[in-house]
Design an enzyme around this catalytic site. Structure first.
Site, PDB file in Angstrom:
ATOM      1  N   CYS A 137     -86.853  33.440  32.468  1.00 34.97           N
ATOM      2  CA  CYS A 137     -87.148  34.254  33.645  1.00 34.97           C
ATOM      3  C   CYS A 137     -88.602  34.730  33.636  1.00 34.97           C
ATOM      4  CB  CYS A 137     -86.164  35.415  33.761  1.00 34.97           C
ATOM      5  SG  CYS A 137     -86.120  36.139  35.427  1.00 34.97           S
ATOM      6  N   HIS A 245     -81.135  32.637  33.485  1.00 37.18           N
ATOM      7  CA  HIS A 245     -80.834  33.422  32.279  1.00 37.18           C
ATOM      8  C   HIS A 245     -79.763  32.720  31.439  1.00 37.18           C
ATOM      9  CE1 HIS A 245     -83.022  37.281  32.832  1.00 37.18           C
ATOM     10  NE2 HIS A 245     -83.086  36.842  34.078  1.00 37.18           N
ATOM     11  N   GLU A 247     -79.073  33.163  28.358  1.00 38.70           N
ATOM     12  CA  GLU A 247     -78.491  34.003  27.308  1.00 38.70           C
ATOM     13  C   GLU A 247     -77.104  34.530  27.680  1.00 38.70           C
ATOM     14  OE1 GLU A 247     -81.107  37.003  29.628  1.00 38.70           O
ATOM     15  OE2 GLU A 247     -80.926  34.836  29.328  1.00 38.70           O
TER      16      GLU A 247
END
Length: 291
Positions: A137, A245, A247
């Site tokens: 990001c 994202h 994660e």
């Protein structure tokens, strides 16, 4: 016949000590480039998301270490020496537009100048020496700026572009829901890594790449043409960065998992090469011994 009845030895031997477990292998250290925050507007902290640390530790199999992104506290040479790789996280503050030759406007939002001062030269140093990093990001945008590119402050204002910002409110599942496809270049790094030309991702950003830097290779786009996946051309190390994202549920998601696993392998390779070089240097005789 001799009586073999057991008689206590006057000096009994202590029981044998249990065998020591082998020392665990040293995990590669990943410096997490996080963000500065104020808790309740008065207590300043350097922070990173729990899910980011979990992805680094449990999927990339590295040791996460949050870096205080303040050039008064850390230097790029120190970070390069003590970490094997770096994860450039997302964050609400944006890269200051002066870093890519633009004037600050209200559309650019808030900034973290300390992070700018650490992350941008760190990226350039990693590219030069082949030390791995993964951009996410804001980190994706930092890679482009560090390599001479520019950003647009509000992608949704461009003709034909969708709103890439996170939905207001809602649960974490709704915020990080898969919202659009990303299509990769045929035969490129991301295509080979994912094993697919097209994947589904979340989207939680307002800014985006305007002009890619001279060495930035854009390999993934959203359906509206927004750049989503990049790497640095001719870099000797791992330089992948994504606008989404990964994660979020990195251990389960079929897009996130191979990305973090590949990053972990790159960090392990760097750590192994560095240890081998140090061992070789330590084994060299000193000048007096050679004489």
């Amino acid at each position: 016949m001799t009586d073999q009845t057991a008689v206590p030895h006057p000096h009994p031997r202590p029981p044998a000590a249990p065998a020591l477990a082998p020392a665990p292998a040293r995990r590669p250290v990943v410096g997490i480039i996080g963000n500065a925050h104020d808790i309740e507007g008065r207590y300043s902290v350097h922070a990173g998301g729990v899910m980011t640390s979990e992805a680094v530790a449990l999927v990339a199999h590295c040791m996460p270490l949050i870096v205080p992104t303040d050039p008064r506290l850390v230097s790029v040479p120190e970070l390069l020496e003590h970490c094997d790789g770096f994860l450039l996280t997302g964050g609400r503050p944006n890269v200051h537009p002066s870093e890519y030759g633009a004037e600050e406007t209200p559309a650019h939002g808030s900034f973290d100048r300390g992070r700018d001062a650490v992350s941008l030269p760190l990226i350039r140093a990693c590219v030069a020496r082949g030390q791995p990093f993964l951009g996410i990001c804001r980190g994706f945008q930092e890679v482009n700026v560090a390599m001479g590119g520019t950003l647009h402050p509000e992608i949704r204002d461009l003709p034909g572009r969708m709103n890439h910002r996170m939905p207001p409110g809602g649960s974490m599942e709704e915020v990080f829901a898969l919202r659009h496809a990303v299509r990769f270049s045929e035969g490129g790094v991301f295509h080979r890594l994912m094993g697919a030309r097209e994947v589904l991702t979340n989207t939680l950003h307002g800014q985006g790449i305007d002009r890619p830097g001279p060495r930035i290779v854009v390999e993934g786009h959203a359906p509206d043409g927004t750049p989503e996946a990049i790497h640095v051309a001719d870099a000797p190390g791992f330089t992948l960065a994504v606008q989404w994202h990964p994660e979020w549920r990195a251990g389960e998601d079929p897009v996130s998992r191979p990305l973090f696993e590949a990053f972990g392998r790159a960090c392990a390779q760097w750590a192994g090469a560095e240890r081998a070089a140090r061992d070789h240097e330590a084994a060299r005789p000193c000048p007096a011994e050679r004489a």
